[in-house]
Design an enzyme around this catalytic site. Structure first.
Site, PDB file in Angstrom:
ATOM      1  N   LYS A  65      -5.980  -3.057 -17.165  1.00 58.21           N
ATOM      2  CA  LYS A  65      -5.177  -1.868 -16.814  1.00 58.21           C
ATOM      3  C   LYS A  65      -3.688  -2.175 -16.670  1.00 58.21           C
ATOM      4  CE  LYS A  65      -8.912   0.730 -14.593  1.00 58.21           C
ATOM      5  NZ  LYS A  65      -9.283   1.554 -13.430  1.00 58.21           N
ATOM      6  N   ASP A 102      -6.836   8.111 -12.497  1.00 57.17           N
ATOM      7  CA  ASP A 102      -7.712   7.905 -11.325  1.00 57.17           C
ATOM      8  C   ASP A 102      -7.302   8.783 -10.130  1.00 57.17           C
ATOM      9  OD1 ASP A 102      -9.627   6.208 -12.336  1.00 57.17           O
ATOM     10  OD2 ASP A 102      -8.559   4.373 -11.766  1.00 57.17           O
TER      11      ASP A 102
HETATM   12  N1  LIG Z   1     -15.267   6.559  -8.791  1.00 59.59           N
HETATM   13  C1  LIG Z   1     -14.376   6.069  -9.648  1.00 59.59           C
HETATM   14  O1  LIG Z   1     -13.977   6.717 -10.620  1.00 59.59           O
HETATM   15  C2  LIG Z   1     -13.803   4.696  -9.406  1.00 59.59           C
HETATM   16  C3  LIG Z   1     -12.582   4.319  -9.990  1.00 59.59           C
HETATM   17  C4  LIG Z   1     -12.084   3.040  -9.740  1.00 59.59           C
HETATM   18  C5  LIG Z   1     -12.797   2.165  -8.937  1.00 59.59           C
HETATM   19  N2  LIG Z   1     -13.984   2.571  -8.395  1.00 59.59           N
HETATM   20  C6  LIG Z   1     -14.754   1.660  -7.512  1.00 59.59           C
HETATM   21  O2  LIG Z   1     -13.905   1.287  -6.442  1.00 59.59           O
HETATM   22  C7  LIG Z   1     -14.216  -0.025  -5.990  1.00 59.59           C
HETATM   23  C8  LIG Z   1     -12.931  -0.840  -5.908  1.00 59.59           C
HETATM   24  O3  LIG Z   1     -12.351  -0.958  -7.196  1.00 59.59           O
HETATM   25  P1  LIG Z   1     -10.935  -1.701  -7.406  1.00 59.59           P
HETATM   26  O4  LIG Z   1     -10.638  -1.611  -8.849  1.00 59.59           O
HETATM   27  O5  LIG Z   1      -9.922  -1.246  -6.433  1.00 59.59           O
HETATM   28  O6  LIG Z   1     -11.329  -3.217  -7.053  1.00 59.59           O
HETATM   29  P2  LIG Z   1     -10.362  -4.392  -6.547  1.00 59.59           P
HETATM   30  O7  LIG Z   1      -8.975  -4.183  -7.038  1.00 59.59           O
HETATM   31  O8  LIG Z   1     -11.077  -5.654  -6.888  1.00 59.59           O
HETATM   32  O9  LIG Z   1     -10.346  -4.222  -4.930  1.00 59.59           O
HETATM   33  C9  LIG Z   1     -11.490  -4.466  -4.183  1.00 59.59           C
HETATM   34  C10 LIG Z   1     -11.268  -4.058  -2.730  1.00 59.59           C
HETATM   35  O10 LIG Z   1     -12.499  -4.269  -2.013  1.00 59.59           O
HETATM   36  C11 LIG Z   1     -12.244  -5.155  -0.910  1.00 59.59           C
HETATM   37  N3  LIG Z   1     -13.376  -6.023  -0.679  1.00 59.59           N
HETATM   38  C12 LIG Z   1     -14.151  -6.652  -1.598  1.00 59.59           C
HETATM   39  N4  LIG Z   1     -15.108  -7.403  -0.985  1.00 59.59           N
HETATM   40  C13 LIG Z   1     -14.914  -7.236   0.366  1.00 59.59           C
HETATM   41  C14 LIG Z   1     -15.567  -7.743   1.518  1.00 59.59           C
HETATM   42  N5  LIG Z   1     -16.620  -8.567   1.410  1.00 59.59           N
HETATM   43  N6  LIG Z   1     -15.132  -7.348   2.733  1.00 59.59           N
HETATM   44  C15 LIG Z   1     -14.071  -6.497   2.844  1.00 59.59           C
HETATM   45  N7  LIG Z   1     -13.410  -5.996   1.792  1.00 59.59           N
HETATM   46  C16 LIG Z   1     -13.817  -6.351   0.555  1.00 59.59           C
HETATM   47  C17 LIG Z   1     -11.027  -5.950  -1.340  1.00 59.59           C
HETATM   48  O11 LIG Z   1     -10.412  -6.507  -0.196  1.00 59.59           O
HETATM   49  P3  LIG Z   1      -9.466  -7.821  -0.340  1.00 59.59           P
HETATM   50  O12 LIG Z   1      -8.129  -7.306  -0.773  1.00 59.59           O
HETATM   51  O13 LIG Z   1      -9.466  -8.396   1.029  1.00 59.59           O
HETATM   52  O14 LIG Z   1     -10.103  -8.721  -1.358  1.00 59.59           O
HETATM   53  C18 LIG Z   1     -10.189  -4.861  -2.026  1.00 59.59           C
HETATM   54  O15 LIG Z   1      -9.551  -4.049  -1.077  1.00 59.59           O
HETATM   55  C19 LIG Z   1     -15.243  -0.572  -6.991  1.00 59.59           C
HETATM   56  O16 LIG Z   1     -16.531  -0.416  -6.427  1.00 59.59           O
HETATM   57  C20 LIG Z   1     -15.108   0.353  -8.198  1.00 59.59           C
HETATM   58  O17 LIG Z   1     -16.322   0.484  -8.942  1.00 59.59           O
HETATM   59  C21 LIG Z   1     -14.492   3.813  -8.595  1.00 59.59           C
END
Ligand SMILES: NC(=O)c1ccc[n+]([C@@H]2O[C@H](COP(=O)([O-])OP(=O)(O)OC[C@H]3O[C@@H](n4cnc5c(N)ncnc54)[C@H](OP(=O)(O)O)[C@@H]3O)[C@@H](O)[C@H]2O)c1
Length: 277
Positions: A65, A102
């Site tokens: 992205k 998004d």
């Molecule tokens: N519905 C939709 O259209 C849509 C769109 C985009 C994303 N999503 C979903 O949103 C979620 C996040 O996506 P993203 O792209 O933002 O991912 P990302 O950039 O990898 O961010 C992940 C987030 O989750 C936190 N996290 C991961 N493991 C954790 C743990 N064990 N304890 C506490 N916090 C934890 C991370 O915290 P740290 O910073 O501390 O690592 C970070 O804030 C995913 O499940 C994705 O499938 C959905």
């Protein structure tokens, strides 16, 4: 025949082909939507040569992205604020245009599933500070929210977002998330916790006001433990699948010339691929 694709690495998991092929069939459009698995070292070249590959545009998923945003000739305000692009198209002059849908997807779904979410103008709590959190913050601020409490396991990432999005965003320690819910009208989980294969999201909703809305952008499972808990205590629960479906709308319209509808039938069709109800 018009063609579009989703570019990712890996790309197998992407639900975008299911969504766009459903619409192509529904609207009787002579078009195709493909999956393109492109390794990081080839992503920029691939994105810059979409026309050569026969595409009118593309969706971009992880981890490309940022590259998509940087490779575009023109990025709109949403892509610039979020710092990433998930939708690309070639305009009439052959320029590569980029947006990030998004925030649009999240807000459209929130407004649809919980139209009165901002009635009390109360603060919003956002959990997480990854890529999706940037989109959610942008959407909420554009919608006029005045205060957002942001909690993330790695506090430094939350602080970076507070700097990027300005004084409406205040960071809260991850350990203090339960207490910070007391004044909130909306709680949004943007972490990957609660997703199939990830750890559970540990949060105590006891202090969350009864009229508050709880949104989870995780869509697999469709009903996350957070949403089930919220629903059981009477809060309106907003699932993440609607966001995924709505974020696909602007791209489809750009590439194929029809603004598609997000219907209960489409939602059921995609939910079936998640093994969800
Ligand atoms: N519905 C939709 O259209 C849509 C769109 C985009 C994303 N999503 C979903 O949103 C979620 C996040 O996506 P993203 O792209 O933002 O991912 P990302 O950039 O990898 O961010 C992940 C987030 O989750 C936190 N996290 C991961 N493991 C954790 C743990 N064990 N304890 C506490 N916090 C934890 C991370 O915290 P740290 O910073 O501390 O690592 C970070 O804030 C995913 O499940 C994705 O499938 C959905």
């Amino acid at each position: 025949m018009k063609r579009a694709c989703v570019i990712g690495w890996p790309v197998e998991h992407s639900r975008s082909p299911t969504i766009h092929r459903y619409w192509l069939k529904l609207y009787g459009i002579d078009g195709a939507y493909e999956k393109e698995a492109v390794p990081p070292e080839q992503a920029k070249d691939f994105i810059r040569s979409l026309a050569k590959h026969g595409y009118a545009g593309a969706n971009v998923t992880l981890p490309h992205k940022l590259v998509a945003f940087e490779a575009a000739d023109i990025a709109d305000a949403a892509a610039r604020a979020i710092g990433a692009a998930n939708t690309l198209w070639l305009d009439g002059a052959g320029r590569l245009q980029a947006t990030n849908t998004d925030a649009y997807g999240f807000m459209t779904n929130l407004n649809e599933q919980a139209s009165g979410w901002n009635q009390g103008r109360r603060p919003v709590m956002v959990l997480g500070a990854g890529g999706a959190a940037r989109a959610v913050l942008y959407g909420l601020i554009e919608a006029g929210v005045s205060k957002i409490a942001l909690a993330n396991r790695s506090r430094a990432r939350a602080e970076d977002l507070a700097v990027a999005f300005g004084p409406k965003v205040e960071t809260v320690d991850w350990e203090d998330r339960d207490g910070a819910l007391a004044a909130c009208g909306l709680l949004v989980n943007t972490t990957s916790l609660g997703m199939t294969g990830q750890g559970p999201l540990k949060i105590d909703l006891a202090k969350l006001p009864a009229g508050a809305v709880v949104a989870d952008i995780v869509y697999s499972p469709l009903e996350t433990p957070l949403l089930a808990t919220a629903r059981a205590r009477g809060n309106i629960a907003v699932d993440g699948l609607g966001m995924l479906l709505h974020q696909a709308v602007p791209g489809f319209e750009r590439w194929f010339g029809v603004r598609p509808e997000v219907t209960p039938e489409l939602k059921a069709h995609v939910a079936a691929t998640l093994g969800a109800k």
